[in-house]
Design a protein around this motif. Sequence first.
Motif, PDB file in Angstrom:
ATOM      1  N   THR A  55      47.093  20.583  18.148  1.00 14.65           N
ATOM      2  CA  THR A  55      48.505  20.930  18.178  1.00 14.65           C
ATOM      3  C   THR A  55      48.788  21.782  19.404  1.00 14.65           C
ATOM      4  O   THR A  55      47.957  22.589  19.822  1.00 14.65           O
ATOM      5  CB  THR A  55      48.937  21.689  16.912  1.00 14.65           C
ATOM      6  OG1 THR A  55      48.269  22.948  16.867  1.00 14.65           O
ATOM      7  CG2 THR A  55      48.618  20.892  15.663  1.00 14.65           C
ATOM      8  N   TYR A  56      49.979  21.602  19.908  1.00 10.26           N
ATOM      9  CA  TYR A  56      50.454  22.389  21.061  1.00 10.26           C
ATOM     10  C   TYR A  56      51.754  23.043  20.641  1.00 10.26           C
ATOM     11  O   TYR A  56      52.763  22.368  20.390  1.00 10.26           O
ATOM     12  CB  TYR A  56      50.663  21.467  22.259  1.00 10.26           C
ATOM     13  CG  TYR A  56      51.283  22.128  23.470  1.00 10.26           C
ATOM     14  CD1 TYR A  56      50.582  23.076  24.206  1.00 10.26           C
ATOM     15  CD2 TYR A  56      52.569  21.788  23.885  1.00 10.26           C
ATOM     16  CE1 TYR A  56      51.154  23.679  25.318  1.00 10.26           C
ATOM     17  CE2 TYR A  56      53.145  22.371  25.002  1.00 10.26           C
ATOM     18  CZ  TYR A  56      52.427  23.318  25.709  1.00 10.26           C
ATOM     19  OH  TYR A  56      52.992  23.913  26.815  1.00 10.26           O
ATOM     20  N   ASP A  57      51.734  24.369  20.504  1.00 10.80           N
ATOM     21  CA  ASP A  57      52.901  25.108  20.057  1.00 10.80           C
ATOM     22  C   ASP A  57      53.933  25.169  21.184  1.00 10.80           C
ATOM     23  O   ASP A  57      53.638  25.653  22.287  1.00 10.80           O
ATOM     24  CB  ASP A  57      52.495  26.521  19.627  1.00 10.80           C
ATOM     25  CG  ASP A  57      53.603  27.244  18.918  1.00 10.80           C
ATOM     26  OD1 ASP A  57      54.593  27.625  19.589  1.00 10.80           O
ATOM     27  OD2 ASP A  57      53.490  27.442  17.698  1.00 10.80           O
ATOM     28  N   LEU A  58      55.137  24.704  20.906  1.00 10.87           N
ATOM     29  CA  LEU A  58      56.157  24.608  21.942  1.00 10.87           C
ATOM     30  C   LEU A  58      56.687  25.972  22.373  1.00 10.87           C
ATOM     31  O   LEU A  58      57.253  26.103  23.463  1.00 10.87           O
ATOM     32  CB  LEU A  58      57.312  23.739  21.448  1.00 10.87           C
ATOM     33  CG  LEU A  58      56.960  22.270  21.190  1.00 10.87           C
ATOM     34  CD1 LEU A  58      58.134  21.539  20.556  1.00 10.87           C
ATOM     35  CD2 LEU A  58      56.537  21.586  22.482  1.00 10.87           C
ATOM     36  N   SER A  59      56.489  26.981  21.549  1.00 14.39           N
ATOM     37  CA  SER A  59      56.956  28.322  21.907  1.00 14.39           C
ATOM     38  C   SER A  59      55.898  29.137  22.633  1.00 14.39           C
ATOM     39  O   SER A  59      56.172  29.772  23.652  1.00 14.39           O
ATOM     40  CB  SER A  59      57.404  29.080  20.646  1.00 14.39           C
ATOM     41  OG  SER A  59      58.466  28.409  20.005  1.00 14.39           O
TER      42      SER A  59
END
Length: 786
Positions: A55-59
């Motif tokens: 997962t890549y956290d957009l924040s």
Amino acid sequence: MIKQVTSVFLFFLVLSSQAQDFSTLWQGYFSYYNIKDIAIGDNKVYGASENAIFTYDLSSNQIETITTIEGLSGETISTIAYSDAYDTLLIGYENGLIEIVSGPENEILSVVDILDKQTIPPNLKRINHFNVLDGLAYISTDFGISIYNLQRLEFGDSYFIGNGGSQINVNQTTVLNNTIYAACGNNNAIKAAALSNPNLIDYQQWQTLGSGSFVSVESVGSRLYAINANNVVYEVSNGGFTNLFTYSDLPLDTKAVNDNLVITTGNHVYVYNSNFATLATATLQSELNTRFTTATITENHIYIGTSSSGVLKTNFSNTMAYDVVRPEGPLMNDAFKIEAGNNNLWVTYGDYTVSYNPYPLRSYGLSHLVEENWINTPFSSLLNAQNLNYIAVNPFNPTQVFISACQQGILELNNEVATVLLDQNNSGLEPIAANDPSVRQTGSQFDRNGVLWTMTSRVDKALKSYNPSTGQWRGYSFSEIIQNPLLDEFGFGDLVIDRSGTKWIGAYKKGLIGFNENGNKIGYINSEEQNMPDQVVSAVAVDNNNQLWIGTIKGLRVLYNTGGFFDSPNQSVKEIVVLDDGIPQELLSSQYITDIKVDGSNNKWIGTLDAGIFYFSPDGQQTIYHFTTKNSPLPSNFIKDISIDAQNGKVYIATSKGLVSFSSGGSKPEEELASAFVYPNPVRPEYDILGASSLNDINKGVKIRGITENVNIKITDIEGNLVAEAQSRTNLRASRSNYNFAIDGGTAIWNGKNLANNIVASGVYLILISDLDSFETKVLKLLIIR
């Protein structure tokens, strides 16, 4: 312009009654270069590689992973989707398995209904697509459509919508105006039916729209789009098809995101609004040397999955600039050979057949793990060396590494850089023939003097030695046992060297070959009369007693008298017989042995073709562990290679679907006691390590590291009263005796219990170490606070 996104690399903690958490003793090293699918949800981008998720956290730009260590199956992923309503990630696999990751703790549920369905052929169970709507997941498969209720976590109906109710390939579904549309392959066109129809299991309730094979169908706003296998995208309206555009290559992925249509081909990503007006186009940059596989969008960015570069992030306003979003990991999951030591791990992917045929040639790079960081070198930087396999690290110069290439010779690296390709033109290596430049290099091993020994297949002087410090090459002929090197022996694999300097070699036809240049002695064992289960020897290992363990494609054997190998006219090997419920059985009878490694405790790690990995006591009589995909994070039961970092006891296991490691807790004995130490020290109350019934978990117990090979260790209280005692070769950690204090190579482990089997009180304890060979002694102090 391409740049790498850097972020904190963390592991999810996954807890589930269906999935075990192995994160304390196991670690995964999965590749995230080949992306199968991408999804958006919970302010994150989910990337699915071959058998792991990140997962890549957009924040925060933080990257996290979910792998077999956290409970995934390790099977090959085919598609993913995210349900915002249920905070759930759905993972579909090529074999029909479905896994559901849900909740803030990322609980994993395995759904095996399709996988285990007997009426569906195995080749038709692939999960192609999830369409999540109103709490239901419409699952497109190679047999039709299945419905899964996300609230009740159970299956509903399955729709077999081919002629006569036959099973047909459905690639994707969508819903528009209460009608479900299915894109079908194999010239089954588009199938459509009213969702309100209570009898959709009846194939006659489905109508056929258009003709030919369709790879996708998607609704955007009030419009319906479908892509045919002829590369044409159509708008479908009132049963009619309007040709909108013909792509230069077949669209691989189609998604509807926020009333936009995202279509991915191997070289382009097209973003359209609901009216099919182009909003953005991303084009593959030539320097990437990859292919697009899938894509999705956020408000400002396009996220593109690739076949060999991970996920690329680009901005709508400038689609020529890319950031690489990818966790740390090796180039590929299908490692062939690995070599560990001093907190380093080298990985190659070259491969060849069981008969040492390198074709088809494999032009792959290599990977190097250094202190938890991966250095991946592409093939373009490796001097065109193909089919890289065995790795030999110079013990006197660890920055110098030699890697066998089963086509061109030996690749030499210095400080991570390929500096020279050793072949018939610049070394003592030989090609198969004057008109065949193939230099089939395989097994390589440094001896204790820093001389490299290496095997060349199908030449007379099959064994070569090379001294890097002098540049001297020597060749040793095997003509005494191999008259025609081109036809009488196809190749050689493992090469190990024992205490007397004898080289032991696994061969395809000659079985086990022994060679010692002192006296030019050579011999081999390969027949049933010599008790060999097969002539193909796939693995050899010398243990700490100078006994030779031999793996064949049909079982295991041991040569106990290695010193008399060349002198005995009737040399033979022995099988290991164990009692199974009181019945004598041959250990690993008929198993295809892929590798054997010996750890610092003289225990044996043995890999197999399809039964996982075994961990045996020094004599093979006790099975300490038997790890498979069912009881461990192994992503596959096909063990390709094993390597042990002798400094810390970490066992690296390469499988056909990924690389993992297991912290066994043992370590290599030291030459002296000067560096011996005890930890944790002090033992504090919050460190709950005392009283464990098993010493196999290295996260429990008091450890004494840096001890020598043959020691006696006494633990006393401050008044000199004996509390615990252990001795090398007697109190083995893996013993069935369930010792409170045991020794594993260079490490001793104590569970904090005294001779009366009670947990000791708070206080200062003395650890008295005596080397039984050199009479060296050392005293350590340990403070326990309870």
